[in-house]
Scaffold this active site. Structure first.
Site, PDB file in Angstrom:
ATOM      1  N   ASP A  31       0.616  -6.756  -8.709  1.00 51.25           N
ATOM      2  CA  ASP A  31       0.136  -5.679  -9.559  1.00 51.25           C
ATOM      3  C   ASP A  31      -1.394  -5.725  -9.486  1.00 51.25           C
ATOM      4  OD1 ASP A  31      -0.170  -3.560 -11.230  1.00 51.25           O
ATOM      5  OD2 ASP A  31       1.174  -4.298 -12.788  1.00 51.25           O
TER       6      ASP A  31
HETATM    7  C1  BGC Z   1       0.138  -0.945 -13.192  1.00 50.15           C
HETATM    8  C2  BGC Z   1       1.025  -0.648 -12.007  1.00 50.15           C
HETATM    9  C3  BGC Z   1       0.349   0.365 -11.127  1.00 50.15           C
HETATM   10  C4  BGC Z   1      -1.007  -0.186 -10.696  1.00 50.15           C
HETATM   11  C5  BGC Z   1      -1.772   0.725  -9.787  1.00 50.15           C
HETATM   12  C6  BGC Z   1      -1.270  -1.316 -12.786  1.00 50.15           C
HETATM   13  O1  BGC Z   1      -2.114  -1.363 -13.875  1.00 50.15           O
HETATM   14  O2  BGC Z   1       0.703  -1.967 -13.962  1.00 50.15           O
HETATM   15  O3  BGC Z   1       2.269  -0.167 -12.443  1.00 50.15           O
HETATM   16  O4  BGC Z   1       1.161   0.676 -10.039  1.00 50.15           O
HETATM   17  O5  BGC Z   1      -1.788  -0.403 -11.849  1.00 50.15           O
HETATM   18  O6  BGC Z   1      -2.224   1.836 -10.466  1.00 50.15           O
END
Ligand code: BGC
Length: 741
Positions: A264
């Site tokens: 993530d």
């Molecule tokens: C989120 C993810 C997301 C990623 C990219 C993170 O803060 O938890 O679900 O895909 O950001 O935007």
């Protein structure tokens, strides 16, 4: 002359011979993929290998330019294709060709209980991703609905591991049929937003395997997902993005995952752990204050220069990076390097109709006393619509799933368009919630500024309500912070912005007050007995208003059912019943899931005192269904055998409709405590008025098993079982017993 001709032929032959001999294996599509991967790997320098393992911009990672291996481009997910962002920033880049189709939130998809809708969803959003040249879609999300306060429940598929498993598989298949990888998130135990970057979750192996992992396992083994995203939180004191147990032991060894593990954004904290514990690609890291806009930020990533240094000085063997590169190359061969993949398409009429159909199948009619719905237009002069959510754009906000939608039909506009000249549609604001309509540089077109006081707004709404034939209150939550929004949890279970008072006043002014909740979570409903009709309208994306209108006026017969239980008060949820912060939301970054396997109906089934307002699996229709007697093909089921179950279902009303027939298994006596019943099958059947159908299920041993943490194995324990067939988890229509030998 002849001599020269021959010379030319010899030259041509030898030239083409050389060209053919030089076609590298990795570019030869007739060769097996694994051979091509090994060949590409053998041609790469250590630096090129390491470069593949980390981002080069907010949403992309480099390829190998020297070998013609393309870059990887990710996009959020999971409800539409995110607007292009500036290279190093979250803010949108201001492109004018990137406004997408917004599909309904995944809670709404789950509420369709229709795997065909999940396939349509995946195929459509996959086409949008492909058109926009993204090879990884960051979604779907399958974290379990453990608490109604979780700010991100709207991006997930509810409280039940079986329902989520059945719905996630076709979504993935649809996306990946476009040569775009689905990246299933957030693996694992990311069931709240509060303290998500630090909290360490302690959970029993049973709850892990029975509740929190099944949808991920189905995604990997049945859906054959090409990518998975590690969660932010910790498990066994290790960050999930580089977690020995979750990634090496379970995902790779137990499940045989051969895809790519993506962190993530900002979920990586340690080079050695990231190297050894199953992570392949690092994204979004904020490193030592060097990152903000600085050109070399990416080389400071944990899997960049620090990784290269350890590889070069021999601390980490090259085989470690080779393992990651194989997974990343596999991603490329499945996506960008597949010359036969389709080209995709973007915001097409077909996508609009997919979005609308999914929304219409997912909207849930929770309550409908005296059949106040559908709105009978032929007897109607005036409809009053009240509430901020009738006009607020819900595709903007909520965190990473926020969209720059090509368009979004609001509930008010949808109803106006459908009603046309048949009646007057009036509007009153009713209350002011959050007037901010912008997110990461995307600005909603609706100006929500309002200068009148709460009392003035209430008076206006009540006065107009008195002269209306119907009042449609459209409220609920929204995508602002601490509502249905990433990065924080809700701070209370009640409806925000004084909406309860408005609903109560409206219901007194007009007996035909219909409440439409726009949300991804349950809310307290103290006015439940005062209003005849309640609709769960979810976040439905571009076609939201059209879909809602077709349900309200009855063009479409509602057929959605709840993917999670709705309880009267917060303490009715098991995680909140302890009133102990170690259970929720955690204490000093530690959290213990004392609620164990008893989540949602698995908990309330054991407690007569807890009556759901609306049960898991509940949803009404404008017609009625009658169930006959369930029958099974054998009374004794032996090891390895499956059981066939049949039940007749009849549409006893006077309009066509769809019913979701649910099958629950109940283990009557077991050596470990088990839920009273668990969902193990469902079917959505379309029935004309008067029509009957025999609904059939076949269930195998896996559906009778529990996870025995001592044996670390699924066990189907011999003994007496019951099959319960119902219209919801609390509306069981027929039971039949059998014995497992
Ligand atoms: C989120 C993810 C997301 C990623 C990219 C993170 O803060 O938890 O679900 O895909 O950001 O935007």
């Amino acid at each position: 002359m002849k001599f020269f001709q021959n010379l030319v032929w010899v030259a041509i032959f030898s030239l083409s011979g050389t060209v053919a001999a030089q076609t590298p294996v990795y570019l030869d599509e007739t060769k097996p993929m694994e051979d091509r991967i090994e060949d590409a790997l053998s041609r790469m320098t250590l630096e090129e290998k390491v470069a593949l393992c980390h981002a080069q911009s907010k949403f992309s990672s480099p390829g190998v330019p020297r070998l013609g291996l393309p870059e990887n481009w990710m996009t959020d997910g999971p409800h539409g294709i995110r607007a292009e962002v500036i290279w190093d920033e979250w803010d949108q880049a201001g492109w004018t060709n990137d406004s997408c189709m917004a599909f309904p939130a995944l809670t709404c998809l789950a509420a369709t209980w229709n795997p065909e809708m999940a396939l349509l969803y995946g195929k459509s959003i996959g086409e949008e991703a492909r058109y926009r040249n993204k090879n990884v879609l960051l979604g779907p999300g399958v974290n379990i609905y453990r608490t109604p306060l979780n700010g991100r429940n709207f991006e997930y598929m509810g409280e039940d591991p079986y329902l989520a498993s059945e719905m996630v598989v076709p979504y993935i298949e649809g996306v990946q049929s476009n040569g775009v990888a689905a990246c299933v998130k957030h693996y694992a135990l990311n069931n709240q937003e509060y303290d998500r970057h630090a909290v360490n979750v302690e959970v029993s192996d049973r709850a892990l395997y029975e509740i929190y992992l099944p949808a991920f396992k189905a995604a990997v083994q049945k859906g054959k997902a090409w990518a998975i995203m590690g969660a932010y939180n910790r498990y066994k004191n290790q960050y999930c993005c580089h977690n020995q147990y979750l990634l090496n032991d379970i995902l790779r060894k137990e499940w045989g995952f051969d895809g790519v593990v993506i962190s993530d954004w900002g979920g990586v904290f340690n080079t050695k752990e990231a190297a050894y514990n199953g992570l392949d690609m690092e994204f979004g890291t904020w490193t030592d204050g060097l990152t903000n806009g600085k050109g070399d930020a990416y080389s400071n990533y944990y899997l960049a220069q620090p990784f290269l240094d350890l590889l070069k000085n021999g601390t980490i063997p090259e085989s470690v990076v080779d393992g990651k590169v194989r997974n990343i190359l596999r991603l490329m061969f499945r996506t960008t390097m597949n010359r036969n993949r389709p080209y995709g398409s973007f915001k097409t009429p077909a996508h609009a109709s997919a979005a609308r159909k999914i929304a219409e199948e997912g909207i849930v009619l929770l309550q409908n006393k005296n059949n106040v719905l559908p709105i009978r237009l032929c007897e109607t002069k005036r409809i009053l619509v009240v509430g901020e959510n009738a006009i607020k754009m819900m595709t903007v906000g909520g965190g990473s799933s926020s969209l720059k939608a090509q368009y979004e039909i609001s509930p008010l506009d949808g109803l106006k368009a459908r009603v046309g000249d048949a009646a007057e549609v009036m509007y009153a604001r009713g209350y002011v919630g959050n007037i901010d309509g912008s997110y990461n540089g995307v600005v909603s077109k609706v100006n929500l500024a309002e200068s009148r006081s709460a009392d003035e707004l209430l008076d206006e709404a009540v006065n107009k309500a008195k002269s209306a034939d119907y009042v449609v209150f459209v409220g609920g939550l929204n995508k602002n912070s601490h509502q249905d929004c990433e990065g924080g949890d809700r701070t209370s279970y009640g409806l925000p912005y004084g909406q309860d008072r408005v609903i109560e006043a409206l219901s007194q002014a007009n007996p035909r007050t219909i409440v439409v909740l726009i949300s991804g979570n349950s809310v307290a409903m103290p006015w439940i007995d005062q209003v005849p009709a309640i609709v769960e309208g979810w976040y439905c994306g571009s076609e939201a208003g059209n879909a809602l209108a077709s349900i309200l006026v009855g063009d479409v017969n509602p057929s959605g059912k709840l993917p999670f239980s709705m309880y009267v008060k917060l303490e009715d949820y098991h995680a909140h019943s302890f009133n102990d912060s170690i259970v929720y939301p955690g204490l000093n970054h530690q959290q213990i899931y004392k609620d164990d396997i008893f989540v949602g109906y698995r908990w309330s089934d054991l407690h007569k005192k807890i009556r759901p307002m609306f049960s898991f699996g509940h949803g009404l229709s404008y017609t009625t269904f009658e169930y006959g007697k369930a029958e099974i093909d054998k009374k004794v089921v032996r090891q390895g055998e499956s059981l066939r179950v049949r039940i007749p279902v009849t549409n006893t009303g006077n309009r066509s409709g769809a019913e979701i027939v649910q099958l629950y298994v109940s283990d009557l006596k077991s050596s470990l405590p088990r839920p009273k019943k668990e969902l193990k099958g469902f079917k959505k059947v379309d029935l004309q008025p008067g029509e009957s159908q025999i609904v059939e299920f076949e269930i195998d041993e896996s559906k009778f098993s529990y996870f025995d943490d001592k044996k670390h194995a699924w066990v189907a324990e011999p003994g007496k079982f019951e099959i319960l067939i119902g219209s919801s988890s609390s509306d069981i229509r027929s039971k039949v017993a059998f014995e497992l030998e």
